[in-house]
Design a protein around this motif. Structure first.
Motif, PDB file in Angstrom:
ATOM      1  N   PRO A  33     -90.968  65.286  15.521  1.00  0.00           N
ATOM      2  CA  PRO A  33     -90.959  63.838  15.760  1.00  0.00           C
ATOM      3  C   PRO A  33     -90.447  63.466  17.150  1.00  0.00           C
ATOM      4  O   PRO A  33     -90.875  62.451  17.708  1.00  0.00           O
ATOM      5  N   SER A  34     -89.556  64.291  17.714  1.00  0.00           N
ATOM      6  CA  SER A  34     -89.029  63.958  19.042  1.00  0.00           C
ATOM      7  C   SER A  34     -90.111  64.050  20.104  1.00  0.00           C
ATOM      8  O   SER A  34     -90.109  63.283  21.071  1.00  0.00           O
ATOM      9  N   VAL A  36     -93.313  63.420  19.518  1.00  0.00           N
ATOM     10  CA  VAL A  36     -94.111  62.217  19.284  1.00  0.00           C
ATOM     11  C   VAL A  36     -93.436  61.000  19.915  1.00  0.00           C
ATOM     12  O   VAL A  36     -94.087  60.177  20.577  1.00  0.00           O
ATOM     13  N   GLU A  37     -92.134  60.897  19.730  1.00  0.00           N
ATOM     14  CA  GLU A  37     -91.392  59.769  20.304  1.00  0.00           C
ATOM     15  C   GLU A  37     -91.468  59.758  21.823  1.00  0.00           C
ATOM     16  O   GLU A  37     -91.636  58.701  22.449  1.00  0.00           O
ATOM     17  N   ARG A  38     -91.357  60.930  22.446  1.00  0.00           N
ATOM     18  CA  ARG A  38     -91.418  60.999  23.909  1.00  0.00           C
ATOM     19  C   ARG A  38     -92.812  60.643  24.420  1.00  0.00           C
ATOM     20  O   ARG A  38     -92.946  60.019  25.470  1.00  0.00           O
ATOM     21  N   GLU A  40     -94.924  58.593  22.894  1.00  0.00           N
ATOM     22  CA  GLU A  40     -95.070  57.150  22.709  1.00  0.00           C
ATOM     23  C   GLU A  40     -94.248  56.365  23.723  1.00  0.00           C
ATOM     24  O   GLU A  40     -94.626  55.255  24.115  1.00  0.00           O
ATOM     25  N   ALA A  41     -93.135  56.960  24.173  1.00  0.00           N
ATOM     26  CA  ALA A  41     -92.292  56.290  25.179  1.00  0.00           C
ATOM     27  C   ALA A  41     -92.802  56.537  26.596  1.00  0.00           C
ATOM     28  O   ALA A  41     -92.154  56.132  27.567  1.00  0.00           O
ATOM     29  N   GLU A  43     -92.917  59.325  28.230  1.00  0.00           N
ATOM     30  CA  GLU A  43     -91.991  60.200  28.944  1.00  0.00           C
ATOM     31  C   GLU A  43     -92.434  61.655  28.944  1.00  0.00           C
ATOM     32  O   GLU A  43     -91.763  62.495  29.529  1.00  0.00           O
ATOM     33  N   TYR A  44     -93.537  61.958  28.289  1.00  0.00           N
ATOM     34  CA  TYR A  44     -93.896  63.367  28.074  1.00  0.00           C
ATOM     35  C   TYR A  44     -95.155  63.784  28.830  1.00  0.00           C
ATOM     36  O   TYR A  44     -95.182  64.823  29.480  1.00  0.00           O
ATOM     37  N   SER A  54    -102.271  58.297  22.024  1.00  0.00           N
ATOM     38  CA  SER A  54    -101.461  57.964  20.864  1.00  0.00           C
ATOM     39  C   SER A  54    -100.810  59.256  20.370  1.00  0.00           C
ATOM     40  O   SER A  54    -101.221  60.350  20.756  1.00  0.00           O
ATOM     41  N   THR A  56     -98.643  61.117  16.823  1.00  0.00           N
ATOM     42  CA  THR A  56     -98.277  60.977  15.416  1.00  0.00           C
ATOM     43  C   THR A  56     -97.956  62.346  14.821  1.00  0.00           C
ATOM     44  O   THR A  56     -98.328  63.381  15.380  1.00  0.00           O
ATOM     45  N   THR A  57     -97.282  62.325  13.692  1.00  0.00           N
ATOM     46  CA  THR A  57     -97.101  63.554  12.908  1.00  0.00           C
ATOM     47  C   THR A  57     -98.142  63.628  11.791  1.00  0.00           C
ATOM     48  O   THR A  57     -98.203  64.624  11.073  1.00  0.00           O
TER      49      THR A  57
END
Length: 418
Positions: A33-34, A36-38, A40-41, A43-44, A54, A56-57
């Motif tokens: 999930p981290s 995915v979060e990065r 979406e933010a 940052e990745y 997009s 997602t998990t």
């Protein structure tokens, strides 16, 4: 065209970035999930148009909508050096679940970029799809296109590297070939079977492993004969045909070369064949970190420093110069080898600063050991080492000038040099 990418690690990340650059919409699927979060933010992924991305998990939901699903999950080996297909099976089941509810006029193209043993696509993935009631050519096409990512190599970005394509059917081969023709600026080579494509990646890296092992064995051999191995290899390389030069060193790291040969060794063993050459090459290269540790202890002893009283600074934790990646790095073997002699070990890596135990290469230690030849190490000053009490430099990567080190009054030992 929408693309689902399953596993957004080193390979998946580069594929996603290239696909977005080519104007595709990308759905990134990862079990972490981290990650995915990065994504979406924003940052990745290094992309200019985040609206096309997009994350997602929920991989089944992505497969239900995507035109193409690219599988880039890791395929590591376990402690018995057999491939762990768990992540691949999990991704296959997730995709199959999504394809079962998919409503589209064309089959979804499923491509495995992960490195897998020959027969895996047909035996493992297609059988998973079959258990979900999916039909080849109606619900999906299945292809293998082994990744050829070389992180940090600016001369060969992903889009310029030729690719090999194999598939379970002729329409699937045509579809996969067209996909990569549109994605890349390089040649795409369709082959006669999915198994040929699968094993081609293993052959590539086994070739490198064998030739590096040859260079390493020559280095150890000629060291016992007091002959400079690097000079001998350079001399042999003057022949304009029939010879390819590889350098000896502290060991082989990364996710490919130390791992991929085992995928073929294990598969062949199950079929009753023993890969002697590949096994020996793996053994030789795996021993090099220990050899560097032994060199270090021997050099310290010659300087009248007992191992249990000594401190060694390892320069470089990453497996490759100027890359923040320490997977299977020789560093770990060198560190463990020195610990076996009760040598105190410090670490400095400017690329992996958070993993360093010291914040400067200039430390009051007994020995400096080069494990990774980061560019930053090229300008290190042997005289400053001497001022701090260093007595020995052990060079596992031909990173230092021997004359400069010895002119500073230090003992210089190097893999493949006399």
């Amino acid at each position: 065209m929408s693309i689902g990418i399953y596993g957004v690690g080193f390979v998946g990340k580069e594929v996603a970035e290239l696909a977005v650059e080519r104007g595709r919409s990308v759905a990134c699927v990862d079990v972490d999930p981290s990650v995915v979060e990065r994504i979406e933010a924003e940052e990745y992924l290094a992309v200019g148009d985040h609206e096309r991305v997009s994350a997602t998990t929920d991989g089944a939901a992505v497969a239900a909508e995507a035109d193409t699903c690219l599988v880039t999950v890791p395929t590591p080996v376990d402690r018995a050096e057999r491939v762990d297909l768990g992540p691949l099976r999990a991704a296959s089941e997730t995709i199959a679940e999504g394809l079962r509810s998919r409503d589209a006029p064309e089959p979804c193209l499923v491509v495995v970029e992960s490195t897998i043993p020959p027969g895996t696509a047909r035996r493992e993935i297609a059988e998973v799809f079959d258990t979900y009631g999916l039909e080849l050519g109606t619900d999906y096409y299945l292809a293998a296109v082994p990744e050829r990512v070389d992180p940090g190599n600016e001369a060969w970005p992903l889009e310029r590297i030729p690719r090999v394509v194999g598939a379970l059917s002729e329409p699937g081969l045509e579809r996969a070939t067209a996909f990569y023709d549109n994605l890349l600026d390089a040649e795409v080579h369709p082959v006669d079977s999915v198994e040929i494509a699968e094993v081609s990646k293993i052959v590539e890296n086994a070739f490198r492993d064998i030739n590096i092992a040859f260079a390493n064995e020559i280095a150890v051999s000629l060291d016992s004969l007091d002959v400079d191995a690097r000079s001998a290899i350079e001399a042999a390389a003057t022949k304009p045909f029939g010879f390819m030069s590889f350098d000896p060193g502290a060991g082989v790291g990364g996710h490919c070369i130390p791992v991929d040969p085992h995928l073929l060794i294990g598969e062949a063993e199950d079929a009753g064949f023993t890969h002697e050459l590949l096994t020996v090459a793996r053994t030789i290269n795996s021993r090099m970190p220990e050899y560097v540790a032994d060199m270090t202890v021997d050099a310290l002893t010659r300087e009248r420093v007992l191992p249990q009283d000594a401190t060694a600074l390892l320069l470089g934790r990453a497996f490759k110069p100027d890359l923040a990646d320490d997977r299977n790095s020789p560093y770990f073997g060198v560190r463990e080898g020195l610990a076996d002699y009760d040598v105190t070990v410090e670490t400095y890596d400017p690329i992996l600063a958070a993993e360093s135990s010291v914040d400067s290469p200039y430390q009051p230690v007994d020995a400096v050991v080069v494990v990774t030849d980061h560019e930053a190490f090229a300008d290190l000053d042997p005289e400053r080492f001497a001022e701090l009490g260093v007595s020995t430099v052990v060079d596992g990567r031909d990173a230092f000038d021997a004359e400069a080190v010895e002119a500073a009054g230090l003992r210089y030992e190097a893999v493949g040099e006399v």
